[in-house]
Write an enzyme that holds these catalytic residues in place. Structure first.
Site, mmCIF file in Angstrom:
data_model
loop_
_atom_site.group_PDB
_atom_site.id
_atom_site.type_symbol
_atom_site.label_atom_id
_atom_site.label_comp_id
_atom_site.label_asym_id
_atom_site.label_seq_id
_atom_site.Cartn_x
_atom_site.Cartn_y
_atom_site.Cartn_z
ATOM 1 C CG HIS A 129 37.072 33.400 46.676
ATOM 2 N ND1 HIS A 129 38.132 34.073 46.115
ATOM 3 C CD2 HIS A 129 37.409 32.083 46.618
ATOM 4 C CE1 HIS A 129 39.055 33.212 45.731
ATOM 5 N NE2 HIS A 129 38.639 31.992 46.026
ATOM 6 C CG ASP A 133 38.778 37.420 46.237
ATOM 7 O OD1 ASP A 133 38.145 37.064 47.256
ATOM 8 O OD2 ASP A 133 39.148 36.630 45.360
ATOM 9 N N GLY A 190 41.405 25.376 45.644
ATOM 10 C CA GLY A 190 42.064 25.110 46.920
ATOM 11 C C GLY A 190 43.336 25.908 47.086
ATOM 12 C CB SER A 211 41.528 30.481 46.518
ATOM 13 O OG SER A 211 41.049 30.306 45.209
ATOM 14 C CB THR A 256 43.160 35.663 43.450
ATOM 15 O OG1 THR A 256 43.879 36.342 44.473
ATOM 16 C CG2 THR A 256 41.712 36.065 43.524
ATOM 17 C CB ALA A 257 40.968 33.824 39.929
ATOM 18 C CB ILE A 258 42.766 29.178 37.487
ATOM 19 C CG1 ILE A 258 41.461 28.435 37.830
ATOM 20 C CG2 ILE A 258 43.831 28.917 38.510
ATOM 21 C CD1 ILE A 258 41.606 26.924 37.848
ATOM 22 N N GLY A 315 39.246 63.526 46.320
ATOM 23 C CA GLY A 315 38.094 64.296 45.874
ATOM 24 C C GLY A 315 37.979 64.394 44.368
#
Length: 495
Positions: A136, A166, A239, A241, A257-259, A298
Protein backbone atom coordinates in the site's frame (compact mmCIF):
# COMPACT_ATOMS: atom_id res chain seq x y z
CA UNK A 1 26.50 6.26 83.14
CA UNK A 2 23.96 6.44 80.34
CA UNK A 3 26.49 8.22 78.12
CA UNK A 4 29.04 5.45 78.66
CA UNK A 5 26.46 2.75 77.81
CA UNK A 6 25.39 4.61 74.65
CA UNK A 7 29.00 5.01 73.55
CA UNK A 8 29.59 1.29 74.12
CA UNK A 9 26.55 0.36 72.00
CA UNK A 10 27.64 2.63 69.15
CA UNK A 11 31.16 1.23 69.27
CA UNK A 12 29.84 -2.35 69.05
CA UNK A 13 27.60 -1.44 66.09
CA UNK A 14 30.49 0.14 64.18
CA UNK A 15 32.66 -2.89 64.81
CA UNK A 16 29.89 -5.19 63.56
CA UNK A 17 29.45 -3.20 60.33
CA UNK A 18 33.19 -3.17 59.71
CA UNK A 19 33.28 -6.93 60.14
CA UNK A 20 30.56 -7.64 57.52
CA UNK A 21 32.78 -7.38 54.39
CA UNK A 22 35.47 -9.50 55.97
CA UNK A 23 32.89 -12.07 57.05
CA UNK A 24 31.39 -12.25 53.52
CA UNK A 25 34.88 -12.64 52.00
CA UNK A 26 35.69 -15.41 54.40
CA UNK A 27 32.42 -17.17 53.62
CA UNK A 28 33.12 -16.92 49.90
CA UNK A 29 36.62 -18.38 50.29
CA UNK A 30 35.66 -21.11 52.70
CA UNK A 31 34.35 -23.96 50.56
CA UNK A 32 33.17 -25.82 53.62
CA UNK A 33 31.06 -22.91 54.88
CA UNK A 34 27.30 -23.06 54.65
CA UNK A 35 26.48 -21.42 51.23
CA UNK A 36 23.04 -20.53 52.42
CA UNK A 37 24.40 -18.03 54.96
CA UNK A 38 26.31 -16.16 52.22
CA UNK A 39 23.19 -15.98 50.12
CA UNK A 40 21.17 -14.64 53.04
CA UNK A 41 23.71 -11.89 53.74
CA UNK A 42 23.83 -10.96 50.03
CA UNK A 43 20.03 -10.80 49.84
CA UNK A 44 19.94 -8.65 52.98
CA UNK A 45 22.32 -6.13 51.42
CA UNK A 46 20.34 -6.14 48.16
CA UNK A 47 17.07 -5.56 49.92
CA UNK A 48 15.67 -8.94 48.82
CA UNK A 49 14.84 -10.26 52.28
CA UNK A 50 11.15 -10.68 52.87
CA UNK A 51 10.25 -11.67 49.27
CA UNK A 52 7.26 -13.96 49.18
CA UNK A 53 7.22 -17.15 47.17
CA UNK A 54 5.16 -15.66 44.34
CA UNK A 55 7.67 -12.87 43.59
CA UNK A 56 10.13 -15.33 42.00
CA UNK A 57 13.87 -15.68 42.66
CA UNK A 58 14.89 -13.35 39.81
CA UNK A 59 12.86 -10.31 40.88
CA UNK A 60 14.94 -7.63 42.60
CA UNK A 61 15.86 -4.01 42.38
CA UNK A 62 18.74 -3.06 40.03
CA UNK A 63 22.05 -3.87 41.78
CA UNK A 64 24.71 -1.49 40.61
CA UNK A 65 24.94 1.45 38.25
CA UNK A 66 25.57 -0.75 35.21
CA UNK A 67 22.15 -2.39 35.50
CA UNK A 68 20.36 0.93 35.93
CA UNK A 69 21.95 2.25 32.73
CA UNK A 70 20.99 -0.65 30.40
CA UNK A 71 20.07 0.69 26.93
CA UNK A 72 18.75 -0.36 23.51
CA UNK A 73 21.28 2.01 21.88
CA UNK A 74 23.74 -0.69 20.68
CA UNK A 75 20.86 -2.60 19.08
CA UNK A 76 19.56 0.53 17.35
CA UNK A 77 23.03 1.41 16.02
CA UNK A 78 23.30 -2.11 14.60
CA UNK A 79 19.92 -2.22 12.80
CA UNK A 80 18.76 1.35 12.09
CA UNK A 81 21.10 1.93 9.08
CA UNK A 82 19.20 -0.80 7.20
CA UNK A 83 15.81 0.93 7.62
CA UNK A 84 15.02 3.30 4.75
CA UNK A 85 12.40 5.85 3.74
CA UNK A 86 10.21 5.09 0.71
CA UNK A 87 8.71 7.93 -1.33
CA UNK A 88 6.07 7.00 -3.91
CA UNK A 89 4.54 9.49 -6.33
CA UNK A 90 1.91 9.30 -9.05
CA UNK A 91 0.18 11.67 -11.42
CA UNK A 92 -3.60 11.61 -11.13
CA UNK A 93 -5.92 13.37 -13.52
CA UNK A 94 -9.02 14.78 -11.84
CA UNK A 95 -11.84 14.92 -14.37
CA UNK A 96 -13.64 18.27 -14.57
CA UNK A 97 -17.43 18.37 -15.19
CA UNK A 98 -16.69 20.91 -17.97
CA UNK A 99 -14.35 18.63 -19.93
CA UNK A 100 -15.55 18.28 -23.53
CA UNK A 101 -17.65 21.45 -23.50
CA UNK A 102 -15.93 24.10 -25.70
CA UNK A 103 -17.81 26.99 -24.08
CA UNK A 104 -16.95 26.18 -20.46
CA UNK A 105 -13.43 25.02 -21.35
CA UNK A 106 -12.84 28.53 -22.76
CA UNK A 107 -13.45 30.02 -19.31
CA UNK A 108 -12.44 27.26 -16.90
CA UNK A 109 -9.86 25.39 -18.97
CA UNK A 110 -9.23 21.67 -19.12
CA UNK A 111 -8.58 19.59 -16.03
CA UNK A 112 -4.88 19.42 -15.18
CA UNK A 113 -2.87 16.45 -13.88
CA UNK A 114 -2.32 16.54 -10.16
CA UNK A 115 0.70 14.99 -8.41
CA UNK A 116 0.03 12.72 -5.45
CA UNK A 117 2.62 11.24 -3.12
CA UNK A 118 2.84 8.83 -0.22
CA UNK A 119 5.49 8.21 2.40
CA UNK A 120 6.46 4.97 4.09
CA UNK A 121 9.40 2.94 5.30
CA UNK A 122 11.33 -0.10 4.09
CA UNK A 123 13.99 -2.55 5.21
CA UNK A 124 17.17 -3.60 3.41
CA UNK A 125 17.42 -7.39 3.63
CA UNK A 126 20.19 -8.01 1.08
CA UNK A 127 23.48 -6.09 0.58
CA UNK A 128 22.80 -5.88 -3.18
CA UNK A 129 19.94 -3.43 -2.47
CA UNK A 130 16.82 -5.58 -1.91
CA UNK A 131 14.26 -3.53 0.03
CA UNK A 132 11.05 -4.94 1.52
CA UNK A 133 8.11 -2.62 2.13
CA UNK A 134 4.29 -2.66 2.10
CA UNK A 135 2.28 -2.84 -1.10
CA UNK A 136 0.00 0.00 0.00
CA UNK A 137 3.04 2.32 0.26
CA UNK A 138 3.78 2.04 -3.48
CA UNK A 139 0.31 1.22 -4.82
CA UNK A 140 -0.34 2.82 -8.24
CA UNK A 141 2.95 4.75 -8.00
CA UNK A 142 4.60 6.03 -11.19
CA UNK A 143 7.92 6.58 -9.41
CA UNK A 144 9.37 5.16 -6.20
CA UNK A 145 12.45 6.64 -4.50
CA UNK A 146 14.36 5.21 -1.56
CA UNK A 147 16.34 7.33 0.92
CA UNK A 148 18.84 5.54 3.14
CA UNK A 149 19.66 6.48 6.72
CA UNK A 150 22.92 8.17 5.67
CA UNK A 151 21.06 10.68 3.47
CA UNK A 152 21.55 9.10 0.03
CA UNK A 153 18.58 8.88 -2.36
CA UNK A 154 18.03 6.25 -5.06
CA UNK A 155 15.54 5.51 -7.81
CA UNK A 156 14.12 2.05 -7.33
CA UNK A 157 12.66 -0.72 -9.42
CA UNK A 158 9.68 -2.77 -8.24
CA UNK A 159 10.70 -6.43 -8.45
CA UNK A 160 7.57 -7.99 -6.98
CA UNK A 161 4.35 -6.86 -5.33
CA UNK A 162 1.30 -8.59 -3.92
CA UNK A 163 -1.77 -6.74 -2.71
CA UNK A 164 -3.22 -9.76 -0.91
CA UNK A 165 -0.11 -9.99 1.29
CA UNK A 166 0.47 -6.21 1.36
CA UNK A 167 4.14 -6.77 0.50
CA UNK A 168 6.43 -5.32 -2.16
CA UNK A 169 10.12 -5.76 -2.98
CA UNK A 170 12.20 -2.92 -4.44
CA UNK A 171 15.72 -2.90 -5.89
CA UNK A 172 18.24 -0.08 -5.56
CA UNK A 173 21.86 -0.06 -6.74
CA UNK A 174 25.13 1.43 -5.51
CA UNK A 175 28.87 0.84 -5.82
CA UNK A 176 29.19 -0.50 -2.27
CA UNK A 177 27.11 -3.10 -0.36
CA UNK A 178 24.22 -1.78 1.70
CA UNK A 179 23.78 -2.41 5.45
CA UNK A 180 21.18 -5.11 6.09
CA UNK A 181 19.10 -6.65 8.84
CA UNK A 182 19.14 -10.44 9.04
CA UNK A 183 15.71 -12.05 8.77
CA UNK A 184 14.84 -13.99 11.93
CA UNK A 185 12.33 -16.73 12.74
CA UNK A 186 8.97 -15.18 13.54
CA UNK A 187 7.60 -18.54 14.70
CA UNK A 188 10.01 -18.38 17.65
CA UNK A 189 8.30 -15.24 19.01
CA UNK A 190 6.34 -15.47 22.23
CA UNK A 191 3.94 -13.07 23.88
CA UNK A 192 5.96 -10.79 26.13
CA UNK A 193 9.15 -10.74 24.05
CA UNK A 194 10.77 -7.30 23.78
CA UNK A 195 10.84 -5.72 20.30
CA UNK A 196 11.78 -2.43 18.63
CA UNK A 197 9.81 -0.72 15.83
CA UNK A 198 11.93 1.42 13.50
CA UNK A 199 10.48 3.64 10.77
CA UNK A 200 9.65 7.17 9.67
CA UNK A 201 6.33 8.17 11.28
CA UNK A 202 4.61 11.28 9.89
CA UNK A 203 7.79 12.03 7.88
CA UNK A 204 9.57 13.48 10.95
CA UNK A 205 12.63 11.29 10.41
CA UNK A 206 13.79 7.87 11.52
CA UNK A 207 12.26 6.97 14.87
CA UNK A 208 12.64 3.99 17.18
CA UNK A 209 10.03 2.83 19.69
CA UNK A 210 10.06 -0.15 22.04
CA UNK A 211 7.42 -2.54 23.28
CA UNK A 212 6.54 -6.19 23.58
CA UNK A 213 4.82 -8.81 21.48
CA UNK A 214 1.18 -8.50 22.52
CA UNK A 215 -0.13 -11.46 20.54
CA UNK A 216 0.82 -13.79 17.70
CA UNK A 217 -1.29 -15.23 14.87
CA UNK A 218 -3.80 -12.38 14.87
CA UNK A 219 -6.45 -12.70 12.14
CA UNK A 220 -9.69 -11.04 10.98
CA UNK A 221 -8.35 -7.51 11.43
CA UNK A 222 -9.23 -6.41 7.88
CA UNK A 223 -5.72 -5.29 6.90
CA UNK A 224 -5.15 -7.66 3.99
CA UNK A 225 -6.15 -11.08 2.75
CA UNK A 226 -3.18 -12.61 4.55
CA UNK A 227 -5.01 -12.48 7.92
CA UNK A 228 -2.01 -13.64 9.95
CA UNK A 229 -0.18 -10.94 11.89
CA UNK A 230 2.06 -10.25 14.86
CA UNK A 231 0.55 -7.77 17.32
CA UNK A 232 2.76 -5.37 19.27
CA UNK A 233 2.32 -2.40 21.58
CA UNK A 234 5.46 -0.68 20.23
CA UNK A 235 4.23 2.68 18.93
CA UNK A 236 3.49 2.51 15.17
CA UNK A 237 2.12 5.55 13.36
CA UNK A 238 1.39 6.60 9.75
CA UNK A 239 4.71 6.49 7.89
CA UNK A 240 5.89 3.46 9.87
CA UNK A 241 4.32 1.19 7.23
CA UNK A 242 7.01 -1.04 5.76
CA UNK A 243 9.39 -0.43 8.67
CA UNK A 244 11.20 -3.02 10.75
CA UNK A 245 10.10 -4.92 13.84
CA UNK A 246 13.35 -6.03 15.51
CA UNK A 247 13.91 -8.63 18.23
CA UNK A 248 16.59 -8.44 20.92
CA UNK A 249 18.96 -10.43 18.74
CA UNK A 250 18.98 -7.67 16.13
CA UNK A 251 16.94 -9.72 13.66
CA UNK A 252 13.95 -8.71 11.54
CA UNK A 253 10.87 -10.51 12.88
CA UNK A 254 8.18 -8.48 11.11
CA UNK A 255 7.29 -5.70 8.68
CA UNK A 256 5.15 -3.07 10.41
CA UNK A 257 1.93 -2.78 8.43
CA UNK A 258 -1.06 -1.32 10.24
CA UNK A 259 -2.45 0.08 13.47
CA UNK A 260 -5.79 -0.08 15.19
CA UNK A 261 -6.76 3.51 15.89
CA UNK A 262 -9.82 5.72 16.17
CA UNK A 263 -7.83 8.94 16.01
CA UNK A 264 -5.19 8.12 13.38
CA UNK A 265 -2.41 7.87 15.98
CA UNK A 266 -0.97 4.93 17.85
CA UNK A 267 -2.95 3.59 20.82
CA UNK A 268 -0.66 0.62 21.39
CA UNK A 269 -2.21 -1.89 18.98
CA UNK A 270 -0.02 -2.41 15.93
CA UNK A 271 0.30 -5.26 13.45
CA UNK A 272 3.29 -6.63 11.55
CA UNK A 273 3.66 -9.22 8.79
CA UNK A 274 5.70 -12.18 10.15
CA UNK A 275 9.29 -12.39 8.93
CA UNK A 276 8.89 -15.97 7.72
CA UNK A 277 6.40 -14.71 5.14
CA UNK A 278 8.73 -11.80 4.33
CA UNK A 279 11.61 -14.22 3.71
CA UNK A 280 9.56 -16.36 1.33
CA UNK A 281 8.36 -13.28 -0.55
CA UNK A 282 11.87 -11.79 -0.84
CA UNK A 283 13.23 -15.11 -2.11
CA UNK A 284 10.54 -15.16 -4.82
CA UNK A 285 11.57 -11.64 -5.87
CA UNK A 286 15.26 -12.60 -6.03
CA UNK A 287 14.34 -15.59 -8.18
CA UNK A 288 12.69 -13.27 -10.73
CA UNK A 289 9.11 -14.51 -10.24
CA UNK A 290 6.37 -12.41 -11.81
CA UNK A 291 4.09 -13.10 -8.83
CA UNK A 292 4.32 -14.81 -5.46
CA UNK A 293 3.55 -18.47 -6.05
CA UNK A 294 2.17 -20.52 -3.20
CA UNK A 295 2.58 -24.30 -3.07
CA UNK A 296 -0.34 -26.12 -4.70
CA UNK A 297 -1.84 -29.36 -3.38
CA UNK A 298 -5.17 -29.33 -5.21
CA UNK A 299 -7.46 -28.81 -2.21
CA UNK A 300 -9.60 -26.00 -0.83
CA UNK A 301 -10.43 -25.44 2.83
CA UNK A 302 -13.13 -23.90 4.99
CA UNK A 303 -13.41 -22.78 8.60
CA UNK A 304 -14.26 -25.30 11.32
CA UNK A 305 -17.30 -23.86 13.10
CA UNK A 306 -18.36 -24.91 16.62
CA UNK A 307 -21.20 -26.93 15.09
CA UNK A 308 -18.82 -28.76 12.73
CA UNK A 309 -16.36 -29.37 15.56
CA UNK A 310 -19.11 -30.91 17.70
CA UNK A 311 -20.28 -33.16 14.87
CA UNK A 312 -16.71 -34.39 14.27
CA UNK A 313 -16.01 -35.00 17.95
CA UNK A 314 -13.48 -32.17 18.29
CA UNK A 315 -13.23 -30.54 21.72
CA UNK A 316 -12.63 -27.10 20.19
CA UNK A 317 -13.25 -25.61 16.72
CA UNK A 318 -9.69 -25.92 15.46
CA UNK A 319 -8.05 -26.93 12.20
CA UNK A 320 -9.06 -26.46 8.55
CA UNK A 321 -11.93 -28.40 6.95
CA UNK A 322 -11.31 -29.82 3.47
CA UNK A 323 -14.13 -28.54 1.23
CA UNK A 324 -12.98 -29.83 -2.16
CA UNK A 325 -10.18 -31.93 -3.65
CA UNK A 326 -8.97 -31.86 -7.26
CA UNK A 327 -9.14 -35.41 -8.62
CA UNK A 328 -5.68 -35.35 -10.16
CA UNK A 329 -3.96 -33.15 -7.56
CA UNK A 330 -1.29 -34.08 -4.98
CA UNK A 331 -3.83 -34.05 -2.11
CA UNK A 332 -6.02 -36.65 -3.82
CA UNK A 333 -2.96 -38.78 -4.56
CA UNK A 334 -2.05 -38.74 -0.85
CA UNK A 335 -5.59 -39.74 0.15
CA UNK A 336 -7.02 -36.43 1.39
CA UNK A 337 -10.81 -36.29 1.04
CA UNK A 338 -13.58 -33.67 1.47
CA UNK A 339 -14.71 -33.65 5.08
CA UNK A 340 -11.24 -34.32 6.50
CA UNK A 341 -9.82 -31.81 8.97
CA UNK A 342 -6.15 -30.75 8.86
CA UNK A 343 -4.92 -30.47 12.47
CA UNK A 344 -1.22 -29.76 12.01
CA UNK A 345 1.38 -29.10 9.31
CA UNK A 346 4.95 -30.37 9.76
CA UNK A 347 4.26 -30.81 13.46
CA UNK A 348 2.96 -27.27 13.99
CA UNK A 349 -0.70 -27.08 15.10
CA UNK A 350 -3.12 -25.50 12.63
CA UNK A 351 -5.55 -23.40 14.64
CA UNK A 352 -7.50 -21.99 11.67
CA UNK A 353 -7.70 -21.81 7.89
CA UNK A 354 -5.65 -18.58 8.03
CA UNK A 355 -2.87 -20.38 9.91
CA UNK A 356 -2.84 -23.16 7.29
CA UNK A 357 -2.67 -20.66 4.40
CA UNK A 358 0.18 -18.79 6.09
CA UNK A 359 2.25 -21.87 6.91
CA UNK A 360 1.82 -23.36 3.45
CA UNK A 361 2.82 -20.06 1.83
CA UNK A 362 6.14 -20.11 3.70
CA UNK A 363 7.04 -23.59 2.39
CA UNK A 364 9.03 -24.27 -0.77
CA UNK A 365 7.53 -25.55 -3.99
CA UNK A 366 8.98 -28.96 -4.80
CA UNK A 367 9.19 -30.18 -1.21
CA UNK A 368 6.88 -32.47 0.77
CA UNK A 369 4.83 -31.55 3.82
CA UNK A 370 3.46 -33.75 6.60
CA UNK A 371 -0.25 -33.19 7.30
CA UNK A 372 -1.87 -34.54 10.47
CA UNK A 373 -5.49 -35.17 9.51
CA UNK A 374 -8.69 -36.21 11.25
CA UNK A 375 -10.50 -38.50 8.80
CA UNK A 376 -13.73 -40.34 9.71
CA UNK A 377 -12.94 -40.01 13.40
CA UNK A 378 -9.41 -41.38 13.07
CA UNK A 379 -6.18 -39.42 13.06
CA UNK A 380 -3.73 -40.09 10.25
CA UNK A 381 -0.54 -38.55 8.84
CA UNK A 382 -0.17 -37.85 5.12
CA UNK A 383 2.88 -36.71 3.16
CA UNK A 384 1.67 -34.41 0.38
CA UNK A 385 3.85 -33.04 -2.42
CA UNK A 386 3.90 -29.26 -2.73
CA UNK A 387 3.75 -28.52 -6.46
CA UNK A 388 3.50 -25.48 -8.72
CA UNK A 389 -0.10 -24.65 -9.61
CA UNK A 390 -0.90 -26.00 -13.10
CA UNK A 391 -1.26 -23.50 -15.93
CA UNK A 392 -3.94 -25.51 -17.68
CA UNK A 393 -4.37 -24.80 -21.37
CA UNK A 394 -2.14 -22.14 -22.92
CA UNK A 395 -3.01 -18.80 -21.34
CA UNK A 396 -4.69 -16.59 -23.94
CA UNK A 397 -4.90 -13.02 -22.70
CA UNK A 398 -7.28 -10.80 -24.68
CA UNK A 399 -7.59 -7.01 -24.37
CA UNK A 400 -11.18 -6.04 -25.13
CA UNK A 401 -11.82 -3.15 -27.51
CA UNK A 402 -14.76 -1.51 -29.21
CA UNK A 403 -17.58 0.57 -27.81
CA UNK A 404 -18.59 -1.41 -24.76
CA UNK A 405 -18.31 -1.15 -20.95
CA UNK A 406 -15.59 -3.83 -21.13
CA UNK A 407 -13.26 -1.83 -23.38
CA UNK A 408 -9.79 -1.63 -21.86
CA UNK A 409 -10.10 -4.79 -19.78
CA UNK A 410 -7.62 -7.63 -20.24
CA UNK A 411 -9.30 -11.01 -19.74
CA UNK A 412 -8.30 -14.68 -19.74
CA UNK A 413 -9.71 -18.10 -18.91
CA UNK A 414 -9.04 -19.16 -15.32
CA UNK A 415 -6.51 -21.83 -14.44
CA UNK A 416 -5.29 -22.79 -10.95
CA UNK A 417 -2.10 -20.76 -11.48
CA UNK A 418 -3.94 -17.68 -12.75
CA UNK A 419 -6.46 -17.94 -9.91
CA UNK A 420 -3.59 -18.05 -7.43
CA UNK A 421 -1.99 -15.03 -9.07
CA UNK A 422 -5.24 -13.07 -8.63
CA UNK A 423 -5.74 -14.21 -5.04
CA UNK A 424 -8.75 -16.39 -5.88
CA UNK A 425 -9.68 -19.97 -5.03
CA UNK A 426 -7.68 -22.32 -7.22
CA UNK A 427 -10.81 -24.24 -8.17
CA UNK A 428 -12.49 -21.13 -9.67
CA UNK A 429 -13.66 -21.46 -13.28
CA UNK A 430 -14.68 -18.95 -15.97
CA UNK A 431 -13.35 -15.89 -17.80
CA UNK A 432 -11.83 -13.30 -15.49
CA UNK A 433 -10.51 -9.77 -15.68
CA UNK A 434 -6.76 -9.78 -15.05
CA UNK A 435 -5.91 -6.13 -15.69
CA UNK A 436 -7.56 -2.76 -16.43
CA UNK A 437 -6.11 0.04 -18.54
CA UNK A 438 -6.13 3.27 -16.57
CA UNK A 439 -8.65 5.76 -17.93
CA UNK A 440 -10.50 3.15 -20.01
CA UNK A 441 -14.30 2.62 -20.02
CA UNK A 442 -13.82 -0.61 -18.03
CA UNK A 443 -12.01 1.35 -15.30
CA UNK A 444 -14.73 4.01 -15.34
CA UNK A 445 -17.49 1.43 -14.88
CA UNK A 446 -15.67 -0.09 -11.91
CA UNK A 447 -14.46 -3.43 -13.22
CA UNK A 448 -11.69 -4.97 -11.08
CA UNK A 449 -9.05 -7.70 -11.54
CA UNK A 450 -10.60 -10.94 -10.34
CA UNK A 451 -14.08 -10.19 -11.68
CA UNK A 452 -15.51 -13.25 -13.46
CA UNK A 453 -17.81 -12.36 -16.35
CA UNK A 454 -20.63 -14.91 -16.46
CA UNK A 455 -23.09 -13.49 -19.00
CA UNK A 456 -23.36 -10.58 -21.48
CA UNK A 457 -26.66 -9.68 -23.20
CA UNK A 458 -28.00 -13.20 -22.72
CA UNK A 459 -24.80 -14.89 -23.98
CA UNK A 460 -23.07 -17.29 -21.56
CA UNK A 461 -19.36 -16.51 -21.31
CA UNK A 462 -17.20 -19.63 -21.18
CA UNK A 463 -14.12 -18.55 -23.16
CA UNK A 464 -12.15 -15.35 -23.66
CA UNK A 465 -13.03 -15.44 -27.37
CA UNK A 466 -16.74 -15.53 -26.52
CA UNK A 467 -16.41 -12.45 -24.32
CA UNK A 468 -14.39 -10.66 -27.01
CA UNK A 469 -17.16 -11.36 -29.50
CA UNK A 470 -19.86 -10.19 -27.09
CA UNK A 471 -17.98 -6.96 -26.36
CA UNK A 472 -17.97 -6.06 -30.07
CA UNK A 473 -21.76 -5.95 -30.36
CA UNK A 474 -23.29 -2.86 -31.97
CA UNK A 475 -25.68 -1.84 -29.23
CA UNK A 476 -26.17 0.91 -26.69
CA UNK A 477 -27.86 -1.29 -24.07
CA UNK A 478 -25.81 -3.70 -22.00
CA UNK A 479 -26.95 -6.40 -19.58
CA UNK A 480 -24.22 -8.42 -17.90
CA UNK A 481 -23.58 -10.62 -14.87
CA UNK A 482 -20.30 -10.55 -12.96
CA UNK A 483 -19.12 -12.68 -10.04
CA UNK A 484 -16.95 -10.81 -7.53
CA UNK A 485 -15.68 -12.38 -4.33
CA UNK A 486 -18.34 -15.09 -4.46
CA UNK A 487 -21.19 -12.59 -4.98
CA UNK A 488 -23.26 -12.27 -8.18
CA UNK A 489 -23.64 -8.71 -9.51
CA UNK A 490 -26.14 -7.94 -12.28
CA UNK A 491 -26.08 -4.67 -14.16
CA UNK A 492 -28.19 -3.01 -16.88
CA UNK A 493 -26.94 0.23 -18.42
CA UNK A 494 -26.96 2.36 -21.54
CA UNK A 495 -23.57 3.21 -23.02
Amino acid sequence: MRVKRLSLVLLCALMALAAVPATMQALAQDTKADPGLSDVLTDMLRGAEGENETSGPDKRVPFGREEVQLSFAPLVKQTAPAVVNVYASQTARVRSPFDGDPFFEEFFGRSQPRAQSSLGSGVLVDPTGIVVTNFHVIKDADQVKVATADGREFDSKVLLKDETLDLAVLKISADKPFPVVAIGDSDALEVGDLVLAIGNPFGVGQTTTSGIISAVARSHIGVSDSSFFIQTDAAINPGNSGGALINMGGQLVGINTAIYSRSGGSIGIGFAIPSNMVRAFADAAKAGRDFFERPYIGAEFERVTPQIAESLGLETPTGALVSSVEETGPAATAGLKPGDVVLSLNGTPVESIEALDYRMATLSIGSNASFAVLSKGQQATMDIALERAPEGSKLAEVTLRGRSPFSGAKVAELSPRLAQRLGMRTDAKGVTVIDINRGSPAAGFGFQPGDIVREVNGLTIDTAATLEQAAMQETRWWRFTVERGGQILRQVLRY
